[in-house]
Design an enzyme around this catalytic site. Structure first.
Site, PDB file in Angstrom:
ATOM      1  N   ASN A  44       0.834  -1.203   0.000  1.00  0.00           N
ATOM      2  CA  ASN A  44       0.000   0.000   0.000  1.00  0.00           C
ATOM      3  C   ASN A  44       0.870   1.255   0.000  1.00  0.00           C
ATOM      4  O   ASN A  44       1.980   1.270   0.542  1.00  0.00           O
ATOM      5  CB  ASN A  44      -0.988   0.000   1.166  1.00  0.00           C
ATOM      6  CG  ASN A  44      -0.365  -0.198   2.526  1.00  0.00           C
ATOM      7  OD1 ASN A  44       0.664  -0.859   2.653  1.00  0.00           O
ATOM      8  ND2 ASN A  44      -0.973   0.372   3.550  1.00  0.00           N
ATOM      9  N   GLU A  57      -3.312  -4.230  -3.197  1.00  0.00           N
ATOM     10  CA  GLU A  57      -3.841  -4.992  -4.336  1.00  0.00           C
ATOM     11  C   GLU A  57      -3.663  -4.202  -5.639  1.00  0.00           C
ATOM     12  O   GLU A  57      -3.389  -4.761  -6.700  1.00  0.00           O
ATOM     13  CB  GLU A  57      -5.339  -5.292  -4.130  1.00  0.00           C
ATOM     14  CG  GLU A  57      -5.642  -6.269  -2.997  1.00  0.00           C
ATOM     15  CD  GLU A  57      -5.795  -5.598  -1.631  1.00  0.00           C
ATOM     16  OE1 GLU A  57      -5.253  -4.498  -1.427  1.00  0.00           O
ATOM     17  OE2 GLU A  57      -6.451  -6.205  -0.780  1.00  0.00           O
ATOM     18  N   CYS A  88     -10.513  -4.972   0.945  1.00  0.00           N
ATOM     19  CA  CYS A  88     -11.626  -4.006   0.938  1.00  0.00           C
ATOM     20  C   CYS A  88     -12.526  -4.245  -0.279  1.00  0.00           C
ATOM     21  O   CYS A  88     -12.161  -4.962  -1.223  1.00  0.00           O
ATOM     22  CB  CYS A  88     -11.095  -2.575   0.962  1.00  0.00           C
ATOM     23  SG  CYS A  88     -10.469  -1.967  -0.614  1.00  0.00           S
TER      24      CYS A  88
END
Ligand code: THU
Length: 136
Positions: A44, A57, A88
């Site tokens: 991230n 991701e 998420c």
């Protein structure tokens, strides 16, 4: 020989170590495997303008697309949180675009249990490319 889960966990943890997350403190790593057994990782990347943040991701999928690959068989998510870190909703949609049939997702759930689940279990009724057109 290192098995797939251990290998993907190791690669995700290596990416996790590069996380740029001074705002949330959540360090996240992702490793994805494609149908031709190639692995891509990502972490991230946060931003002072919080909404600009990219999930791990996104970084992994971006690396995969840059290499010209499109079909994901497995996704491994790791984090520095002991309580688990499911993907998420936005990332579930992102991953669904490139999910090979029977794609499996590996993560630690909210109970702290490591789980390997069919992606369709955690993201049923996905909005798919076919839904963009006039007919299915
Ligand atoms: N995050 C991810 O990297 N992946 C997810 O699926 C959920 C959230 C990151 C974004 C942000 O840097 C931090 O975790 C807290 O939301």
């Amino acid at each position: 020989m290192t098995n797939k889960i251990d290998l993907m966990c190791e690669k995700a943890k290596q990416a996790q170590a590069q996380a740029y997350s001074p705002y949330s403190g959540c360090e996240v790593g992702v490793c994805i495997k494609t149908t031709d057994d190639t692995y891509f990782s990502g972490c991230n990347v946060e931003n002072a303008s919080y909404a600009v943040t990219a999930c791990a991701e996104v970084s992994a999928v971006t690396a995969m697309i840059t290499a010209g690959k499109y079909d994901i068989t497995d996704v491994m998510i790791t984090s520095n949180k002991g309580h688990g870190f499911p993907p998420c909703g936005k990332c579930r949609q992102l991953l669904s675009e490139f999910a090979a049939p029977d794609m499996t997702i590996h993560f630690t759930d909210s109970d702290g249990q490591f789980v390997s689940l069919p992606f369709s279990d955690i993201f049923p009724h996905a909005f798919q490319p076919k839904h963009v057109g006039d007919t299915e």
